[in-house]
Design a protein around this motif. Structure first.
Motif, mmCIF file in Angstrom:
data_model
loop_
_atom_site.group_PDB
_atom_site.id
_atom_site.type_symbol
_atom_site.label_atom_id
_atom_site.label_comp_id
_atom_site.label_asym_id
_atom_site.label_seq_id
_atom_site.Cartn_x
_atom_site.Cartn_y
_atom_site.Cartn_z
ATOM 1 N N ARG A 94 -0.669 -39.191 -28.389
ATOM 2 C CA ARG A 94 0.677 -39.798 -28.385
ATOM 3 C C ARG A 94 0.660 -40.932 -27.266
ATOM 4 O O ARG A 94 1.688 -41.765 -27.188
ATOM 5 N N GLY A 95 -0.476 -40.918 -26.396
ATOM 6 C CA GLY A 95 -0.647 -42.128 -25.669
ATOM 7 C C GLY A 95 -2.011 -42.265 -25.242
ATOM 8 O O GLY A 95 -2.914 -41.281 -25.280
ATOM 9 N N ARG A 96 -2.277 -43.303 -24.881
ATOM 10 C CA ARG A 96 -3.933 -43.837 -24.484
ATOM 11 C C ARG A 96 -4.247 -43.282 -23.093
ATOM 12 O O ARG A 96 -5.625 -42.793 -22.920
ATOM 13 N N ARG A 97 -3.297 -43.168 -22.191
ATOM 14 C CA ARG A 97 -3.735 -42.729 -20.890
ATOM 15 C C ARG A 97 -2.447 -41.851 -20.253
ATOM 16 O O ARG A 97 -1.191 -41.966 -20.647
ATOM 17 N N LEU A 98 -2.752 -41.167 -19.200
ATOM 18 C CA LEU A 98 -1.868 -40.311 -18.459
ATOM 19 C C LEU A 98 -1.753 -40.624 -16.989
ATOM 20 O O LEU A 98 -2.859 -40.512 -16.311
ATOM 21 N N LEU A 99 -0.678 -40.716 -16.667
ATOM 22 C CA LEU A 99 -0.455 -41.143 -15.237
ATOM 23 C C LEU A 99 0.355 -39.645 -14.692
ATOM 24 O O LEU A 99 1.337 -39.387 -15.142
ATOM 25 N N ILE A 100 -0.285 -39.056 -13.409
ATOM 26 C CA ILE A 100 0.357 -37.907 -12.921
ATOM 27 C C ILE A 100 1.041 -38.403 -11.780
ATOM 28 O O ILE A 100 0.147 -38.619 -10.793
ATOM 29 N N SER A 101 2.233 -38.450 -11.544
ATOM 30 C CA SER A 101 2.699 -39.105 -10.307
ATOM 31 C C SER A 101 3.264 -38.024 -9.280
ATOM 32 O O SER A 101 4.054 -37.169 -9.621
ATOM 33 N N GLY A 102 3.113 -38.410 -7.812
ATOM 34 C CA GLY A 102 3.663 -37.315 -6.957
ATOM 35 C C GLY A 102 2.677 -36.333 -6.621
ATOM 36 O O GLY A 102 3.377 -35.280 -6.217
ATOM 37 N N VAL A 103 1.560 -36.322 -6.844
ATOM 38 C CA VAL A 103 0.655 -35.323 -6.402
ATOM 39 C C VAL A 103 0.356 -35.129 -5.152
ATOM 40 O O VAL A 103 0.107 -36.006 -4.350
ATOM 41 N N HIS A 104 0.315 -34.077 -4.470
ATOM 42 C CA HIS A 104 0.047 -33.575 -3.238
ATOM 43 C C HIS A 104 -1.449 -34.021 -2.802
ATOM 44 O O HIS A 104 -2.602 -33.868 -3.662
ATOM 45 N N PRO A 105 -1.580 -34.754 -1.765
ATOM 46 C CA PRO A 105 -2.879 -35.473 -1.395
ATOM 47 C C PRO A 105 -4.133 -34.605 -1.377
ATOM 48 O O PRO A 105 -5.239 -35.003 -1.587
ATOM 49 N N GLY A 106 -3.894 -33.280 -1.263
ATOM 50 C CA GLY A 106 -5.132 -32.374 -1.271
ATOM 51 C C GLY A 106 -5.450 -31.698 -2.370
ATOM 52 O O GLY A 106 -6.286 -30.937 -2.617
ATOM 53 N N THR A 107 -4.775 -32.020 -3.551
ATOM 54 C CA THR A 107 -4.914 -31.830 -4.906
ATOM 55 C C THR A 107 -5.991 -32.662 -5.716
ATOM 56 O O THR A 107 -5.510 -33.824 -5.796
ATOM 57 N N THR A 108 -7.193 -32.033 -6.024
ATOM 58 C CA THR A 108 -8.195 -32.914 -6.804
ATOM 59 C C THR A 108 -7.762 -32.870 -8.148
ATOM 60 O O THR A 108 -7.138 -32.047 -8.799
ATOM 61 N N ALA A 109 -8.371 -33.772 -8.912
ATOM 62 C CA ALA A 109 -8.508 -33.700 -10.460
ATOM 63 C C ALA A 109 -9.176 -32.459 -11.048
ATOM 64 O O ALA A 109 -8.635 -32.022 -11.990
ATOM 65 N N ALA A 110 -10.112 -31.914 -10.373
ATOM 66 C CA ALA A 110 -10.882 -30.683 -10.654
ATOM 67 C C ALA A 110 -9.994 -29.254 -10.441
ATOM 68 O O ALA A 110 -9.841 -28.711 -11.445
ATOM 69 N N THR A 111 -9.216 -29.524 -9.505
ATOM 70 C CA THR A 111 -8.157 -28.460 -9.197
ATOM 71 C C THR A 111 -7.104 -28.300 -10.463
ATOM 72 O O THR A 111 -6.626 -27.260 -11.020
ATOM 73 N N LEU A 112 -6.387 -29.620 -10.753
ATOM 74 C CA LEU A 112 -5.320 -29.751 -11.758
ATOM 75 C C LEU A 112 -6.152 -29.648 -13.172
ATOM 76 O O LEU A 112 -5.679 -28.635 -13.894
ATOM 77 N N ALA A 113 -7.418 -29.676 -13.381
ATOM 78 C CA ALA A 113 -8.077 -29.203 -14.800
ATOM 79 C C ALA A 113 -8.027 -27.724 -14.711
ATOM 80 O O ALA A 113 -7.975 -27.092 -15.593
ATOM 81 N N ARG A 114 -8.576 -27.223 -13.561
ATOM 82 C CA ARG A 114 -8.325 -25.774 -13.733
ATOM 83 C C ARG A 114 -7.345 -24.966 -13.653
ATOM 84 O O ARG A 114 -7.191 -24.059 -14.470
ATOM 85 N N LEU A 115 -6.093 -25.541 -13.026
ATOM 86 C CA LEU A 115 -5.034 -24.910 -13.071
ATOM 87 C C LEU A 115 -4.321 -25.115 -14.636
ATOM 88 O O LEU A 115 -3.644 -23.995 -15.102
ATOM 89 N N THR A 116 -4.834 -26.057 -15.323
ATOM 90 C CA THR A 116 -4.092 -26.338 -16.525
ATOM 91 C C THR A 116 -4.925 -26.037 -17.695
ATOM 92 O O THR A 116 -4.751 -25.872 -18.855
ATOM 93 N N LYS A 117 -6.107 -25.239 -17.226
ATOM 94 C CA LYS A 117 -7.291 -24.782 -18.224
ATOM 95 C C LYS A 117 -7.527 -25.919 -19.189
ATOM 96 O O LYS A 117 -7.739 -25.863 -20.355
ATOM 97 N N THR A 118 -7.866 -27.192 -18.544
ATOM 98 C CA THR A 118 -7.923 -28.360 -19.335
ATOM 99 C C THR A 118 -9.708 -28.916 -19.372
ATOM 100 O O THR A 118 -9.911 -28.725 -17.902
ATOM 101 N N ASP A 119 -10.206 -29.025 -20.052
ATOM 102 C CA ASP A 119 -11.428 -29.652 -19.862
ATOM 103 C C ASP A 119 -11.723 -31.015 -18.813
ATOM 104 O O ASP A 119 -10.725 -31.841 -19.207
ATOM 105 N N LYS A 120 -12.292 -30.984 -17.774
ATOM 106 C CA LYS A 120 -12.315 -32.160 -16.920
ATOM 107 C C LYS A 120 -12.590 -33.332 -17.444
ATOM 108 O O LYS A 120 -12.176 -34.664 -16.855
ATOM 109 N N ALA A 121 -13.277 -33.543 -18.431
ATOM 110 C CA ALA A 121 -13.450 -34.620 -19.278
ATOM 111 C C ALA A 121 -12.209 -35.503 -19.666
ATOM 112 O O ALA A 121 -12.431 -36.461 -19.478
#
Length: 240
Positions: A94-121
């Protein structure tokens, strides 16, 4: 010879004298009180009616929308399931790219991928993270800068149902964005089966309505929102 004045005559004279100066001394005060009462009642009625319309709008926005594609997707953090919705939209094209806005500075992309059970790719290729925005004003400012840098004009906006009306107001003032398609995440705990607010839902909706009214007043008065932290940190959009 003693002359005794008729007391009835004296009272009549005093009454007539007072009448010449102020025939209805209480009338102006009575009218002012009535006008003030009507003004307060009218304002209260306006707020109650506005809250009812706001509640209906929140309920309407949370209903499924027809399929609509956009250049990109923006997810505002702060509520359960928002990121899951945004990632589903990204994976479905539905879109070419995604922005996640307002993330806590200590939260990494790897953490978000793990929490959402999403392939980090997916995060490596197609997700940017904004660590700067601290409120809805900042979300809109940072999303606008991100969209401008990448040449995006049509966005899908994902946030909670109760938060969507105010978010749309903030995004509407961002120059360069042509269209916003709202995707509101329904908070099941806010609603009963017949789409009426629950007790906790009513409290949250009233709080959000107050913020919504304040945002509209600010826009009506032409007062620019303040988000001092956003401007110097556009580089904080990354894929950590």
């Amino acid at each position: 010879m003693t002359i005794v004045a008729d007391p009835r005559f004296d009272r009549s004279e005093r009454s007539a004298t007072r009448g010449d100066d102020d025939p209805h001394p209480a009338a102006p005060r009575w009218r002012k009180r009535l006008a003030a009462t009507l003004l307060v009642a009218g304002f209260a009625g306006y707020l109650i009616g506005g809250f009812w319309r706001f509640t209906e709008e929140v309920d309407r926005l949370s209903k499924p929308l027809p399929s609509a594609d956009a250049d990109a997707i923006v997810v505002l953090t702060g509520g359960a399931m928002r990121l899951d919705y945004g990632l589903d939209l990204l994976r479905s094209g539905r879109g070419r790219r995604l922005l996640i806005s307002g993330v806590h500075p200590g939260t990494t992309a790897a953490t978000l991928a793990r929490l959402t059970k999403t392939d980090k790719a997916w995060f490596d290729c197609c997700v940017d993270i904004d660590y700067v925005a601290a409120d809805t004003v900042g979300n809109a400012e940072m999303a606008g800068r991100w969209a401008e840098r990448r040449g995006y004009r049509d966005l899908i906006l994902v946030t909670s149902d109760y938060h969507m009306p105010r978010s749309l107001l903030e995004f509407d003032r961002i120059a360069g964005i042509r269209s916003i398609t709202p995707v509101a995440v329904r908070r099941a705990d806010l609603w009963s089966r017949d789409s009426l607010p629950t007790g906790s839902g009513l409290k949250l909706l009233m709080t959000e309505y107050g913020k919504f009214v304040a945002t509209r007043i600010r826009g009506f008065l032409g007062m620019a929102p303040q988000d001092a932290d956003a401007a110097p940190h556009v580089a904080s959009l990354d894929r950590r």
